[in-house]
Design a protein around this motif. Structure first.
Motif, PDB file in Angstrom:
ATOM      1  N   VAL A  87       0.850  -1.189   0.000  1.00  0.00           N
ATOM      2  CA  VAL A  87       0.000   0.000   0.000  1.00  0.00           C
ATOM      3  C   VAL A  87       0.888   1.242   0.000  1.00  0.00           C
ATOM      4  CG1 VAL A  87      -1.954  -1.098   1.158  1.00  0.00           C
ATOM      5  CG2 VAL A  87      -0.181   0.003   2.532  1.00  0.00           C
ATOM      6  N   ARG A  88       0.419   2.287  -0.675  1.00  0.00           N
ATOM      7  CA  ARG A  88       1.114   3.568  -0.702  1.00  0.00           C
ATOM      8  C   ARG A  88       0.082   4.666  -0.511  1.00  0.00           C
ATOM      9  NH1 ARG A  88       2.427   3.907  -7.203  1.00  0.00           N
ATOM     10  NH2 ARG A  88       0.264   3.861  -7.909  1.00  0.00           N
ATOM     11  N   TYR A  89       0.553   5.880  -0.350  1.00  0.00           N
ATOM     12  CA  TYR A  89      -0.389   6.989  -0.206  1.00  0.00           C
ATOM     13  C   TYR A  89      -1.174   7.185  -1.500  1.00  0.00           C
ATOM     14  CZ  TYR A  89       2.066   8.034   4.119  1.00  0.00           C
ATOM     15  OH  TYR A  89       2.605   7.944   5.372  1.00  0.00           O
ATOM     16  N   ARG A  90      -2.429   7.587  -1.348  1.00  0.00           N
ATOM     17  CA  ARG A  90      -3.299   7.777  -2.509  1.00  0.00           C
ATOM     18  C   ARG A  90      -2.687   8.776  -3.484  1.00  0.00           C
ATOM     19  NH1 ARG A  90      -8.066   5.244  -1.568  1.00  0.00           N
ATOM     20  NH2 ARG A  90      -8.540   4.750   0.620  1.00  0.00           N
ATOM     21  N   TYR A  91      -2.966   8.550  -4.758  1.00  0.00           N
ATOM     22  CA  TYR A  91      -2.266   9.263  -5.820  1.00  0.00           C
ATOM     23  C   TYR A  91      -2.293  10.782  -5.644  1.00  0.00           C
ATOM     24  CZ  TYR A  91      -1.059  11.078 -10.396  1.00  0.00           C
ATOM     25  OH  TYR A  91      -0.487  11.789 -11.403  1.00  0.00           O
ATOM     26  N   GLY A  92      -3.449  11.352  -5.484  1.00  0.00           N
ATOM     27  CA  GLY A  92      -3.545  12.806  -5.373  1.00  0.00           C
ATOM     28  C   GLY A  92      -2.852  13.338  -4.137  1.00  0.00           C
ATOM     29  N   LEU A  93      -3.017  12.638  -3.022  1.00  0.00           N
ATOM     30  CA  LEU A  93      -2.366  13.043  -1.781  1.00  0.00           C
ATOM     31  C   LEU A  93      -0.850  12.979  -1.923  1.00  0.00           C
ATOM     32  CD1 LEU A  93      -2.443  13.667   1.314  1.00  0.00           C
ATOM     33  CD2 LEU A  93      -2.561  11.187   1.675  1.00  0.00           C
ATOM     34  N   LYS A  94      -0.359  11.889  -2.494  1.00  0.00           N
ATOM     35  CA  LYS A  94       1.086  11.718  -2.603  1.00  0.00           C
ATOM     36  C   LYS A  94       1.699  12.716  -3.580  1.00  0.00           C
ATOM     37  CE  LYS A  94       4.721   8.433  -3.735  1.00  0.00           C
ATOM     38  NZ  LYS A  94       5.086   7.048  -4.100  1.00  0.00           N
ATOM     39  N   SER A  95       1.096  12.923  -4.739  1.00  0.00           N
ATOM     40  CA  SER A  95       1.670  13.837  -5.726  1.00  0.00           C
ATOM     41  C   SER A  95       1.771  15.248  -5.164  1.00  0.00           C
ATOM     42  CB  SER A  95       0.849  13.823  -7.015  1.00  0.00           C
ATOM     43  OG  SER A  95      -0.491  14.216  -6.767  1.00  0.00           O
ATOM     44  N   ALA A  96       0.766  15.662  -4.396  1.00  0.00           N
ATOM     45  CA  ALA A  96       0.810  16.986  -3.782  1.00  0.00           C
ATOM     46  C   ALA A  96       1.894  17.053  -2.715  1.00  0.00           C
ATOM     47  CB  ALA A  96      -0.547  17.328  -3.174  1.00  0.00           C
ATOM     48  N   ALA A  97       2.048  15.971  -1.948  1.00  0.00           N
ATOM     49  CA  ALA A  97       3.061  15.949  -0.896  1.00  0.00           C
ATOM     50  C   ALA A  97       4.470  15.930  -1.486  1.00  0.00           C
ATOM     51  CB  ALA A  97       2.847  14.745   0.011  1.00  0.00           C
ATOM     52  N   VAL A  98       4.670  15.194  -2.573  1.00  0.00           N
ATOM     53  CA  VAL A  98       5.980  15.182  -3.234  1.00  0.00           C
ATOM     54  C   VAL A  98       6.354  16.586  -3.684  1.00  0.00           C
ATOM     55  CG1 VAL A  98       7.243  14.409  -5.270  1.00  0.00           C
ATOM     56  CG2 VAL A  98       5.903  12.768  -3.963  1.00  0.00           C
ATOM     57  N   ALA A  99       5.425  17.279  -4.315  1.00  0.00           N
ATOM     58  CA  ALA A  99       5.688  18.639  -4.783  1.00  0.00           C
ATOM     59  C   ALA A  99       5.980  19.571  -3.616  1.00  0.00           C
ATOM     60  CB  ALA A  99       4.495  19.146  -5.588  1.00  0.00           C
ATOM     61  N   GLN A 100       5.232  19.425  -2.533  1.00  0.00           N
ATOM     62  CA  GLN A 100       5.443  20.287  -1.369  1.00  0.00           C
ATOM     63  C   GLN A 100       6.804  20.033  -0.734  1.00  0.00           C
ATOM     64  OE1 GLN A 100       2.264  20.108   1.494  1.00  0.00           O
ATOM     65  NE2 GLN A 100       3.209  21.585   2.881  1.00  0.00           N
ATOM     66  N   LEU A 101       7.200  18.763  -0.641  1.00  0.00           N
ATOM     67  CA  LEU A 101       8.494  18.449  -0.033  1.00  0.00           C
ATOM     68  C   LEU A 101       9.643  18.931  -0.915  1.00  0.00           C
ATOM     69  CD1 LEU A 101       9.511  17.047   2.554  1.00  0.00           C
ATOM     70  CD2 LEU A 101       9.947  15.034   1.156  1.00  0.00           C
ATOM     71  N   GLU A 102       9.509  18.769  -2.224  1.00  0.00           N
ATOM     72  CA  GLU A 102      10.553  19.260  -3.122  1.00  0.00           C
ATOM     73  C   GLU A 102      10.682  20.782  -3.021  1.00  0.00           C
ATOM     74  OE1 GLU A 102      11.289  16.439  -6.842  1.00  0.00           O
ATOM     75  OE2 GLU A 102       9.256  17.257  -6.849  1.00  0.00           O
ATOM     76  N   ALA A 103       9.574  21.470  -2.852  1.00  0.00           N
ATOM     77  CA  ALA A 103       9.629  22.926  -2.690  1.00  0.00           C
ATOM     78  C   ALA A 103      10.332  23.300  -1.383  1.00  0.00           C
ATOM     79  CB  ALA A 103       8.218  23.506  -2.721  1.00  0.00           C
ATOM     80  N   LEU A 104      10.097  22.528  -0.337  1.00  0.00           N
ATOM     81  CA  LEU A 104      10.777  22.782   0.933  1.00  0.00           C
ATOM     82  C   LEU A 104      12.281  22.564   0.805  1.00  0.00           C
ATOM     83  CD1 LEU A 104       8.349  21.153   3.536  1.00  0.00           C
ATOM     84  CD2 LEU A 104       8.906  23.590   3.316  1.00  0.00           C
ATOM     85  N   ILE A 105      12.674  21.499   0.090  1.00  0.00           N
ATOM     86  CA  ILE A 105      14.100  21.244  -0.124  1.00  0.00           C
ATOM     87  C   ILE A 105      14.727  22.404  -0.891  1.00  0.00           C
ATOM     88  CG2 ILE A 105      15.776  19.736  -1.273  1.00  0.00           C
ATOM     89  CD1 ILE A 105      13.788  17.418  -0.765  1.00  0.00           C
ATOM     90  N   ALA A 106      14.053  22.881  -1.923  1.00  0.00           N
ATOM     91  CA  ALA A 106      14.577  23.995  -2.717  1.00  0.00           C
ATOM     92  C   ALA A 106      14.736  25.252  -1.884  1.00  0.00           C
ATOM     93  CB  ALA A 106      13.666  24.263  -3.910  1.00  0.00           C
ATOM     94  N   ALA A 107      13.841  25.465  -0.937  1.00  0.00           N
ATOM     95  CA  ALA A 107      13.888  26.671  -0.115  1.00  0.00           C
ATOM     96  C   ALA A 107      14.916  26.575   0.994  1.00  0.00           C
ATOM     97  CB  ALA A 107      12.502  26.934   0.484  1.00  0.00           C
ATOM     98  N   LYS A 108      15.007  25.411   1.634  1.00  0.00           N
ATOM     99  CA  LYS A 108      15.863  25.264   2.805  1.00  0.00           C
ATOM    100  C   LYS A 108      17.245  24.700   2.489  1.00  0.00           C
ATOM    101  CE  LYS A 108      12.675  26.704   5.627  1.00  0.00           C
ATOM    102  NZ  LYS A 108      12.829  27.978   6.377  1.00  0.00           N
ATOM    103  N   LEU A 109      17.341  23.907   1.404  1.00  0.00           N
ATOM    104  CA  LEU A 109      18.607  23.285   1.008  1.00  0.00           C
ATOM    105  C   LEU A 109      18.821  23.510  -0.486  1.00  0.00           C
ATOM    106  CD1 LEU A 109      17.978  19.833   2.787  1.00  0.00           C
ATOM    107  CD2 LEU A 109      19.316  21.737   3.720  1.00  0.00           C
ATOM    108  N   PRO A 110      18.955  24.760  -0.930  1.00  0.00           N
ATOM    109  CA  PRO A 110      18.979  25.042  -2.367  1.00  0.00           C
ATOM    110  C   PRO A 110      20.145  24.395  -3.111  1.00  0.00           C
ATOM    111  CG  PRO A 110      19.622  26.978  -1.092  1.00  0.00           C
ATOM    112  CD  PRO A 110      19.093  25.975  -0.113  1.00  0.00           C
ATOM    113  N   TYR A 111      21.188  24.006  -2.416  1.00  0.00           N
ATOM    114  CA  TYR A 111      22.363  23.372  -3.015  1.00  0.00           C
ATOM    115  C   TYR A 111      22.184  21.861  -3.158  1.00  0.00           C
ATOM    116  CZ  TYR A 111      22.670  23.147   2.031  1.00  0.00           C
ATOM    117  OH  TYR A 111      22.339  22.994   3.354  1.00  0.00           O
TER     118      TYR A 111
END
Length: 356
Positions: free
Chosen positions: A325-349
């Motif tokens: 089992v994995r997180y539901r598609y819509g929930l996971k895709s939104a969370a992936v995008a949100q986490l990648e945005a956090l990485i870009a903001a906090k760890l831009p390198y």
């Protein structure tokens, strides 16, 4: 024997195949624990006392602490990967002394699954050397590495722990140290500072797995604390390792975004300039399994409050044919995008090698 063995392993019984005992590496492993009882076995896959028996759930951690298995790896093959590495090298061990509640290995081998050390290391290293030579130089960069062929040497175990039990991991790392066309790679949740003396010459990539401290405290059992893993990164870079991080698994708790933000800020504050300049990451969201869920309920139900959330999860057919089992598609895709945005903001390198 390295001093780091003491808190994690107190080997009282070594379950050993005759063929493994006949090899030099098998004799070396037995020699490390002269007081341990050596129990003959026909196959490292079939030991009811340590795995494959649901009654062992209550003894999960004790088995991991006291039992060590010694076997011969029958299938010595290298498989293509393309995600974390170009290739998956033959395992030199299977199982783990740690007890992460989400670990996929017990789904395959069963229950406690202590470490099995494979004694036919000479056969394994010869195979890997031939495979590396056959590839020649890497001419097309990819997300695994722009210049070197990357071989994951720890698919079914944690090499930092394995290195306390035998010289298998060092033998493989020494092999890659002598080539300019390939590098070894392994993920770890344990800080083994004995590795700092190995002089890997940039041919070994260590991937420290990181997650928010509050979640790790519940799910990452018997592992190094998150603060210790983060603090080790600079030292491993200075010792000649390439060091990446795995943000894994990402578990969607109610406050997950704030928890990961705090982790990224702590990581950024700890790293020196050289560590930041070479940093890259992998992002892996939680995949769970109903069978593992049932097993966990028998020894660590508190973890399942975080891992088993049917309202947020859906079935997933894995590459090996297992139904997880994995997180539901819509929930996971939104969370992936949100986490990648956090990485870009906090760890831009920090380059995101892949996220799924």
């Amino acid at each position: 024997m390295p001093t780091t063995t003491a808190p994690l392993m107190r080997v009282a019984r070594i379950y050993a195949e005759d063929a493994a005992l006949a090899l030099p590496r098998g004799q070396e492993v037995v020699g490390r624990w002269p007081d341990a009882e050596v129990v003959p076995i026909a196959s490292h896959w079939q030991i009811p006392e340590v795995h494959g028996d649901e009654t062992n759930v209550s003894r999960w951690v004790r088995i991991k602490t006291e039992a060590l298995v010694l076997g011969v790896k029958k299938s010595v093959v290298t498989r293509p990967n393309g995600r974390s590495a170009d290739f998956i090298a033959p395992s030199t061990a299977n199982g783990c002394a740690m007890a992460c509640a989400y670990c996929y290995v017990p789904r395959r081998k069963g229950y406690s699954n202590p470490v099995t050390v494979f004694a036919n290391i000479d056969q394994i290293t010869r195979h890997v050397a031939r495979h590396v030579a056959k590839q020649g130089p890497k001419t097309t960069p990819n997300q695994c590495d722009p210049e070197a062929w990357v071989y994951d040497i720890g698919e079914n175990s944690d090499c930092s722990v394995d290195a306390m039990l035998s010289e298998n991991v060092r033998d493989l790392c020494d092999l890659f140290r002598m080539t300019q066309t390939a590098k070894a790679s392994f993920a770890t949740k344990f800080v083994n500072r004995d590795l700092l003396d190995w002089d890997p010459a940039g041919r070994v990539r260590v991937r420290f797995s990181l997650m928010p401290h509050a979640v790790a405290k519940v799910t990452d059992i018997r592992t190094s604390p998150m603060s210790e893993r983060i603090a080790a990164i600079n030292d491993f870079v200075d010792a000649g390792y390439e060091v990446h991080v795995n943000f894994s698994p990402v578990i969607l708790t109610p406050g997950w975004a704030e928890e990961w933000t705090a982790l990224f800020e702590a990581l950024d504050a700890s790293l020196h300039a050289r560590a930041k300049a070479q940093l890259a990451c992998e992002v892996i969201f939680l995949t769970h399994n109903e069978q593992l869920h049932d097993v966990n309920l028998g020894w660590h139900p508190k973890a399942e409050e975080l891992l088993w959330t049917p309202e947020n999860q859906e079935p997933k057919l894995s590459q090996n044919g297992a139904v997880n089992v994995r997180y539901r598609y819509g929930l996971k895709s939104a969370a992936v995008a949100q986490l990648e945005a956090l990485i870009a903001a906090k760890l831009p390198y920090c380059r995101v090698r892949y996220a799924f």
